[in-house]
Structures are given as C-alpha cells and as structure tokens.
Write an enzyme that holds these catalytic residues in place. Structure first.
Site, PDB file in Angstrom:
ATOM      1  N   ASP A 104       0.872  -1.162   0.000  1.00 36.67           N
ATOM      2  CA  ASP A 104       0.000   0.000   0.000  1.00 36.67           C
ATOM      3  C   ASP A 104       0.920   1.226   0.000  1.00 36.67           C
ATOM      4  OD1 ASP A 104      -2.078   1.759   0.037  1.00 36.67           O
ATOM      5  OD2 ASP A 104      -3.093   0.882   1.757  1.00 36.67           O
TER       6      ASP A 104
HETATM    7  C1  BGC Z   1      -4.928   3.402   0.173  1.00 37.67           C
HETATM    8  C2  BGC Z   1      -5.025   2.430  -0.966  1.00 37.67           C
HETATM    9  C3  BGC Z   1      -4.923   3.173  -2.271  1.00 37.67           C
HETATM   10  C4  BGC Z   1      -3.618   3.936  -2.287  1.00 37.67           C
HETATM   11  C5  BGC Z   1      -3.408   4.713  -3.563  1.00 37.67           C
HETATM   12  C6  BGC Z   1      -3.710   4.302   0.048  1.00 37.67           C
HETATM   13  O1  BGC Z   1      -3.785   5.337   0.969  1.00 37.67           O
HETATM   14  O2  BGC Z   1      -4.901   2.707   1.395  1.00 37.67           O
HETATM   15  O3  BGC Z   1      -6.259   1.753  -0.894  1.00 37.67           O
HETATM   16  O4  BGC Z   1      -4.995   2.287  -3.348  1.00 37.67           O
HETATM   17  O5  BGC Z   1      -3.602   4.844  -1.225  1.00 37.67           O
HETATM   18  O6  BGC Z   1      -4.277   5.773  -3.647  1.00 37.67           O
END
Ligand code: BGC
Length: 797
Positions: free
Chosen positions: A300
């Site tokens: 993530d």
């Molecule tokens: C989130 C993810 C997301 C990523 C990109 C993160 O803060 O937890 O779900 O895909 O950001 O935006």
C-alpha cells in the site's frame, strides 16, 4: 563467483549492443562511460555487436533473459514505483493516476499506470490546457454491491469499471477492497463488502473477473486484517491463526482461487508483530505456497518500513516508490544482505503481468468510455443493492399520484460514496430530490425551497464552503458537514397537510484516514435528526399519513432509538452517481428491493463483539489491537451468544413475499466428499421480485467449537412473477464445510451431525436438513504460518 562474473560480462555486452541501436535512433548515450568500465574487452565486445541480439520483452519465454540482461541498478529501480507521476509529473498522460512503474525501454519494458479504486476509476477529470474531460463513473460503494448478494451484478460493474480503466489508459485498477467489517466504526467499511468472508470472496471474485475481462488488471486489497483506520500505519493486529484462516484470509483465498487477480496489495498494519508487506508467512507461505497465487504483490502507498524485508517477504513491488528505496535495495545486494535471486524472483512475478497489460500490447486507448451505458449499470446495481429494512403496512412503494414532502439536507446533498482513495471524480451525482422529480413525483416545492435556501446560505459561509480535498484536487472535494436544518413546528404541520407521505433522508459520510465514532451526528443521530424524525412522524401520523426514512450511509448507524417511530426504512447506502434515480426506482416500485444486509445492524454499539477491543490499546494512541472475539465476528457472534441485533445479517424485505420449500440434501444423509443442497422459492405475493437464498450450516462441536451458524452458500432467484417458482441448487464440498485446526495446520471436518439451514436471513430459517460425517477428516493440510507472538484469551462459548 565464476557464475556471477559470467553474468556481469553478459550484461556489459548487451549494454554495448544497445548503445549502437540508441545512437542509430538519434538518442544520445554515453558510450565512453560504458566502455570505460572495462576497456580491455572493447575489441571483443564490438565483434559481438553483430552477433548478439538484445533480449527484449516479447512474451513469457523472454522474461528470464530480460531479467538476466537487467543491471542491478535497473533491477533495484524496477521493483520500486516511480512515485505518483499522475500527481507530480506534468504533463503526464493519465493525470490523477496514483502510481506508475519504472520502464526500461532498452529491454522492451514499458511504464505502467495504476489508479484507484473500489467504487470506480479515480483519475483527475480535467487536464491543463484541454477541453476534453475524463470523468469516470461512480458506482455504488462496495457494501451496497455486496448487499445485492448477486455476483452477476458485481461482475457487470467490474466489467464497466475495467472498460474505463482500459479506455483511459490505465493498466491496473487498485480495487476491489475486501477487508472484513470487523467493527461498524471502521471509516473505510464502505470500501469493503461484508462481515462474512464468503460474501466478500464471491463478490470480490466476480468484480475481478469483470474488470479483468477487459484485459486490464485488478488488485485485491488490503492484505490483510486492515480493519481500522486508527493508527493504520503502525498498529499491530493480533489475530489467531484460526480467525485468520476462517475469517480474515478466507475472502482473499476465494478471490485468488476464483479470479486470479493480477495483483495483491499488502496492507498498512502489522500482523502478529510484522508489517504485512514484510511478512513472508503471509506473502509467500500462505499466498503463494498454500493458495498457488501467480500474480504480483505491491505495498500500500508508503506502507511498511524496510524495503529489503519487503523484497525478501515476497512483496514484489514497493509503492508509490522513492529512489532511496531502490538505493537501499541495491546496497543490500551489493553488501550481501539480499540475494539477487530474490530480486529476480520478484521481478519475474511482475513481468509476467506486464506482458498482459494494454501498455505492453500498445493498446491505443480512446479516452472515451461509454459513460452513458456505465451510468445505467451503476443505477441498476445501486437499486439492486438497496435493502428495505422496514415497511409496516406497505407505505412503499409510493404511487406517483401521492404528493411527497422530502425532509433532511441529504435530499439535496446526496452522498454518492465515501472519501479518500475510494472516491470517484464523477461528472455528477443525482440527488434524491432530483431523482424523485425526474421519476414524476410531485414534491412539496415550498419545503424543498426551504432546504435549498438553507443549504445555499450555509455553503456560502467560509466554514461550510466546499473546497478541494486537503490531499489535493485529485482526492475529490472536502465537504464540511452542515448541521441538519431545524424544522419549525408549523412548517411540519403545513407539510403534513399538504402532502400524502413524509420522506426523511438521513446522510453520513466517512473515509480513509479516520474511523467513525459513537457520537451524535456520527454513529448516533444528532439531536436535530432525532427531532426531525420524532416531529415529522407525530404530525404525519396525526393526519393518518405515513413516514419513510431513506438512509444514505456508508455503514451501520444507530437505528434502535428511532426506528419504531417511522413506518418504512430504506437503506440506500451510498449508491454512486445515479443515487437519486436508483432511489426513485425502488421508491416507485419500478425495482422491487431485493438487497440483504451483508453486515449486522446492532441494537447498540456495545453489542458488537469487538466493541471493547476496537481500535486497540492504549486507548489514547493505540499500538496494538487484539482480536479476542476470534472467529465470532458479526452474525457468528450474535447467533452463538444470543445477542439480538436490530437488523440481522442477511435481512432485507421485499414488496412481495416468498415461500421456501423442498429444502433437501441430494446425496443422502451420510457425507462422503460433497453434497448438493436444494431449495424451492415461490413468489407468493402480488408483485414480481427476486429473493436471496442463504445456506447456513451448524456444525457439531468437537475438538474445535463452532459458531451457531455459518454462511456456506447463497444464490439469488431470477425475477419471479407472482406464483412463479425456482429451484436453486448449491454444491458444497468438504473444504466448504471444514474448520481450521491450528494444531494440525489443517482444514478439518469433524464427525457428527451437521444441520443445513436454508433461510431468508441468518435468523429467518425456512427449512433444515441434516447429514452426518462418520469420521474426522483432514480436508487440506497447509503450512504453519502467522502464529501470534502475544498471548491472549480468544472468546469461547
Ligand atoms: C490506500 C489504498 C490506495 C492507495 C493509492 C492508500 O492510501 O490505502 O487503498 O490504493 O492509497 O491511492
């Protein structure tokens, strides 16, 4: 050593070969520096220019030689994303795409684009200097989609989302998200499907299959046990192996096996002491060895804290990526702390997906997906996912000759979905008021105008102005909540005389970065909302008229303090951009509601199994959260410990009625290795409609204790006309029925009598059948993994 020298030599030869081709194509390249590394071999290399062809990524067979041709520097860069080019690098072809990968043109490796998210593609809708817009469709939130209990609907939504991904030039969608609704306060529950792993897994698999049918990738996230936003980047989640296997991992296991997602995103949290992105037990032992996963794993965004550990664990790619992470990885290989073979393994996992992407296949995207068609898909799915919670004496559906007064700010400021990366930059959201108007309802105009004026006035004040999100425009808008408009007694009295029915809209929003709270205006209704419900109900009832409530929310709120006052409650969820139209479809009876709750609505928050442990300890700044409710999540807790919910898992009414009959097990009373459950559903009411058939099993306690009931299969009828019947059949095998034995590291099926309970909800069981298992069976052995390092007492019966 000899081997390594050989390898080095080869990559230099390739560099020279490339140099000549780059020069030919008019690009500059520092040939002198390439040669200066080993002048003694220049002569030899130049001879081989003619004989060697540079490895080039063409297909699966070319991957190994391409990896061999990569320099260590390139390898270290390739496993780390290039930051957030859609936000920072301008001009960039997909503005608002949140991730990109490192391309190595000399080896035929293109740069890829990744973009969110669960309710639809999240990219920026406008680009500097262009008149063309890039809006994407905002589909209903995941919890709404799960409420359809209909994988076909989820697949249709996935197909439409994937088409937008492809036509807007993105390779991989960062969705679906399928963490378990462990606790109703998780601020991101709207992005997730259910408290039950079977629903989560089946709906996620359908979504992935739909997305990937376009030739673009889906990413299942956040792997795993990311069930809260409070301190999500540091919290240590302590969970038993059994609860992991049966509850938190199970949905992912189903999705991996039934839909082969191109990518898995590890989560932010630690799991039993180790960041998930640095957890080899999770990413290699469970995901690859136990489940046979063949795609690639990404972190993530900014997750974890050790790039080398991430590489070793099998977290193939670090997102969004920064050059210091590549430097650390490179230094670790040079210093002997990271085997280059580990890098090669991870790179291979990624390249196997790269060769399937539109970018690799040089697909010419149109930037013109069929948004009108996708809006229809969104509208249909939204209506299909709405759950009718109450309808005493059938105030709904509302005929078009009835005059309606709408109450509540949210009739105008209808919430399409949650905030953060799960938001979608849609071209519009149809409000509930507009949806009802366009369906032909006569609305109480003077009351509507009161709301309009109130909202416009407040929104013009500085504190309530709608601004770009604090994370930037790409993250949508920041919409400060405005207080519910107070209602004067004479205003309600007039409305109750002037209209035939009062419809109150209650709205909530939440999103990434924060959990919800048990306070007024959040989990609890505000005083103004309570007042509105009490007074409107009293006045309309005085007039012999009915009151309906529409819940435009992303997760459970308190219902027990007010539900007895009103006649109908429709849970519309956050239905996406077609919100108003979809609500009108259900309110008018054009669509007969058939949604069922994928998550329990408790009588009070303290009735939730995890109420005491969420979001962890110490209370003021949690560092650890212990899942001591263990396998008793959601309805497994309610049914086992006799805790009565307000609306139970699987619950949902219809405008018609259904009769269940012929609940049977076809293979007889003794279980061998599989069985078939069947049930007949008949529409016994006056309107056409669909019903969900839920197959629960009560397993006998043995070495392991079992929840009172567990959902093992489900299906939905087609649209049945009055008196029409449909026979539904379900196949169950030993794995479906098994429980996880931590001592044996195995899924086991224990001997005894099992009861199959076919119902219309987890409490409304319509028919049962029993079968016996003669002897204990080991159904599937797995590897030992993910043992908690903290002692705790899991909840037992
Ligand atoms: C989130 C993810 C997301 C990523 C990109 C993160 O803060 O937890 O779900 O895909 O950001 O935006």
């Amino acid at each position: 050593m000899l081997k390594r020298l050989k390898k080095k030599k080869k990559s230099k030869l390739l560099a020279i070969t490339l140099t000549s081709s780059l020069l030919l194509s008019g690009l500059t390249f520092d040939i002198a520096s390439a040669q200066s590394q080993d002048p003694s071999t220049v002569q030899q290399k130049q001879t081989s220019i003619v004989q060697t062809t540079a490895p080039y990524l063409t297909d699966a067979a070319s991957i190994d030689s391409v990896i061999q041709a990569m320099t260590l520097d390139e390898k270290a860069k390739f496993v780390v994303g290039v930051g957030m080019p859609g936000f920072t690098r301008g001009p960039f072809e997909v503005t608002g795409a949140v991730g990109g990968t490192y391309g190595i043109p000399r080896l035929g490796i293109p740069e890829l684009r990744f973009a969110d998210g669960p309710a639809g593609l999240r990219i920026r809708p406008t680009r500097p200097g262009q008149t063309q817009t890039y809006y994407a469709t905002a589909f209903p939130i995941a919890s709404a989609l799960a409420s359809t209990w209909d994988p076909a609907t989820a697949e249709a939504v996935g197909k439409a989302q994937g088409n937008e991904v492809k036509e807007y030039g993105v390779d991989l969608l960062l969705a679906p998200a399928l963490n378990i609704h462990r606790n109703p306060l998780n601020g991101r529950n709207f992005e997730y499907y259910s408290e039950d792993p079977l629903i989560s897994g089946k709906i996620a698999a359908a979504m992935v299959n739909g997305v990937q049918s376009n030739g673009v990738g889906a990413t299942i996230k956040h792997f795993v046990a990311n069930n809260q936003e409070t301190n999500r980047n540091s919290i240590d989640t302590v969970v038993s192996e059994r609860a992991l296997r049966e509850i938190y991992l199970k949905g992912f296991e189903i999705a991996v096996k039934e839909s082969h997602p191109w990518s898995v995103m590890s989560s932010y949290n630690k799991l039993n002491g180790t960041y998930t992105s640095q957890n080899a037990d999770l990413l290699t032992t469970v995901l690859r060895k136990d489940w046979g996963y063949t795609g690639f794993v990404m972190t993530d965004w900014f997750g974890g804290d050790n790039p080398v550990e991430q590489m070793k664990a099998g977290n193939d790619m670090i997102m969004p990526g920064a050059s210091y992470q590549s430097d650390i990885i490179k230094a670790a290989v040079e210093g002997g702390n990271l085997d280059e073979k580990v890098l090669d393994r991870n790179i291979k996992n990624i390249l196997q997906i790269v060769i399937q992407t539109p970018e690799f296949k040089k697909y010419q995207n149109s930037d013109k997906p069929d948004l009108a068609a996708h809006a229809q898909t969104a509208r249909k799915a939204a209506a299909e996912g709405m759950v009718l919670l109450k309808n005493d004496n059938m105030p709904l559906p509302i005929s078009k000759d009835q005059k309606v007064t709408l109450f509540g700010n949210t009739q105008i400021e209808t919430v399409k979905g949650g905030t953060g990366s799960g938001d979608v930059n849609a071209a519009y959201t149809t409000s509930i008021a507009d949806g009802l108007k366009s369906a032909g309802y006569e609305l109480n105009q003077s009351e509507f105008q009161e709301y309009k004026t109130y909202i416009d006035t407040l929104r013009s004040q500085e504190q309530y102005k709608i601004k770009p999100s604090p994370w930037g425009e790409d993250f949508g808008k920041s919409i400060p909540a405005i207080p519910e408009k107070p209602l004067a007694d004479n205003e309600i009295a007039a409305a109750s005389k002037e209209s035939d029915i009062g419809v109150i809209v209650i709205g909530r929003n939440s999103g990434e970065g924060a959990d919800r709270q048990v306070v007024k205006g959040d989990y609890l209704l505000s005083d103004a909302e309570q007042d509105m419900i009490s007074k409107v109900s009293a006045e309309y009832h005085n007039q012999g008229k009915k009151v309906a409530v529409i819940l435009n929310i992303g997760g459970p709120i308190d219902v027990s303090s007010w539900r007895d006052k009103v006649d109908s409650i429709l849970l519309a969820w956050q239905p996406g951009q077609e919100a108003g139209y979809a609500v009108a479809d259900v309110i008018s009876g054009k669509v007969n509601p058939s949604g069922k709750l994928p998550t329990t609505f408790p009588v009070k928050y303290s009735d939730v199994a995890s109420a005491d442990s969420f979001p962890g300890t110490p209370a003021e700044n949690p560092t650890q959260v212990i899942y001591n409710e263990d396998i008793y999540v959601g309805y497994r807790y309610n049914t086992t410990f006799n805790v009565k919910p307000a609306y139970e898992f699987g619950y949902g009414l219809s405008y018609t009625s259904f009769n269940f009959s012929h609940v049977n097990i076809s293979e007889g009373k003794k279980f061998k290795d599989k069985l078939k459950v069947s049930a007949m559903v008949e529409n016994t009411g006056k309107l056409s409609g669909r019903e969900v058939v839920q197959v629960y099993v009560s397993a006998p306690d043995g070495k392991l204790e079992k929840p009172a009931v567990e959902l093992k299969a489900f299906g939905k009828t087609k649209e049945l006309r009055p008196h029409q019947r449909e026979l539904l059949q379900f196949d169950l095998n030993a794995k479906d029925l098994a429980s996880f034995d931590e001592e044996e590291n195995a899924w086991i099926l224990e001997k005894g009598t099992y009861t199959v309970k076919v119902g219309a909800s987890s409490e409304d069981i319509k028919g049962t059948a029993t079968f016996t298992v003669d002897h204990d069976m080991v159904v599937e052995k797995v590897n030992e993994a993910l043992t908690p390092i903290v002692d705790f007492e899991p909840l037992t019966k």
